[in-house]
Enzyme design. Structure first.
Site, mmCIF file in Angstrom:
data_model
loop_
_atom_site.group_PDB
_atom_site.id
_atom_site.type_symbol
_atom_site.label_atom_id
_atom_site.label_comp_id
_atom_site.label_asym_id
_atom_site.label_seq_id
_atom_site.Cartn_x
_atom_site.Cartn_y
_atom_site.Cartn_z
ATOM 1 C CG ASP A 7 -1.877 1.177 1.427
ATOM 2 O OD1 ASP A 7 -2.254 1.882 0.218
ATOM 3 O OD2 ASP A 7 -2.387 1.554 2.445
ATOM 4 C CD GLU A 68 -5.103 0.700 -2.080
ATOM 5 O OE1 GLU A 68 -5.413 -0.394 -1.447
ATOM 6 O OE2 GLU A 68 -5.060 1.915 -1.406
ATOM 7 C CG ASP A 141 -1.016 2.957 6.497
ATOM 8 O OD1 ASP A 141 -1.193 3.781 5.659
ATOM 9 O OD2 ASP A 141 -0.975 3.169 7.612
#
Lengths: 180, 180
Positions: A7, A68, A141
């Site tokens: 991420d 992502e 996260d």
């Protein structure tokens, strides 16, 4: 098959390593977060990120890296920092000759919770359930990165089939054009 | 002093190398563009960019790398690609232990043309004038990168003074806090 979910971010970059066995069961191998101080110059922060990501790749030898894709951010400034971090992650994948998977936040949410509009708390709860975790990994996260890895395990095979079909179609069209 | 200006992008990344002699005269050393095919997967495009940028850094040994900061783009998707490319450029600077300079498009335009709203054509004309070029380098990403390098030569010293003053101020404040 082992997926490293990333991420991307500069202040906090979430990481999650998830394995899938031959029965399709998913297990968490490790998860964590790479931080860098906002007072540090941007290029040095990217270097810290690169070195830490490199360490994770060497340590866990993933088969694929899932990153992502963020393009729905509120402000372009945040998107730039996320883009820079994502760029470093994708570059490392290419340098390590690893295939990548890119998934949008709503694809990730839909994959783990069934809804593309699930909030971060719901996603974290589903991640714990899917991976049979007793304690919720923090910060958020980390669970986002684990959700990304799960999403890649579940969507990956499907995407691979579509990509393969697309490539074959491109080859077919190119051959047709050449034949004319 | 030699500046490598980088106008980050994936489809076209502009590059401009500009020297400044002790009399303050600027000369172009080289300029060019790195292209990558939009059909190529994103991580491989970033690797192409990284390898080419690395080649430019090795070939020209710049003293500093100036990168354009873009956060006023129309759509966040373009900003993401630009961010990823900028991330690769900034990472390379850090890996090469080179200082960086980041300038916004309006700072670059104002530096070379006197107006932050100058169009690309005006910027290209001013670049030709400043560097005494008889032929306009193309594509426009190239003149943008040269403009960025010129901007860094002219703004760099000034920024360095401000940064130094800021650092000294931070040290002073930290010392005061500690003394309390």
């Amino acid at each position: 098959m082992r997926v490293l979910g990333i991420d991307p971010g500069l202040t906090r970059c979430g990481l999650g390593v998830v394995d899938r066995d031959k029965n399709g069961r998913l297990t968490m191998v490790d998860c964590g977060v790479i931080r860098s101080d906002s007072q540090t110059p941007i290029h040095e922060r990217l270097l810290i990120l690169q070195q830490e990501l490199d360490r994770w790749i060497s340590k866990f030898s993933p088969d694929v890296i899932a990153v992502e894709r963020v393009f729905s951010q509120q402000n372009v400034r945040t998107a730039m920092a996320t883009g820079q971090a994502a760029g470093v992650a994708l570059l490392l994948a290419a340098q390590s000759s690893l295939p990548i998977g890119i998934h949008t936040p709503s694809e990730v949410k839909a994959a783990v919770s069934g809804s593309g509009r699930a909030d971060k708390k719901q996603v974290a709860m589903m991640v714990m359930k899917i991976l049979s975790l007793k304690v919720r990994p923090t910060p958020v996260d980390t669970t986002d990165a684990l959700a990304l890895a799960i999403c890649h395990h579940w969507r990956g095979a499907q995407i691979h089939r579509i990509e393969k079909a697309r490539t074959q179609e491109r080859i077919r069209v190119a051959a047709l054009k050449k034949a004319r």
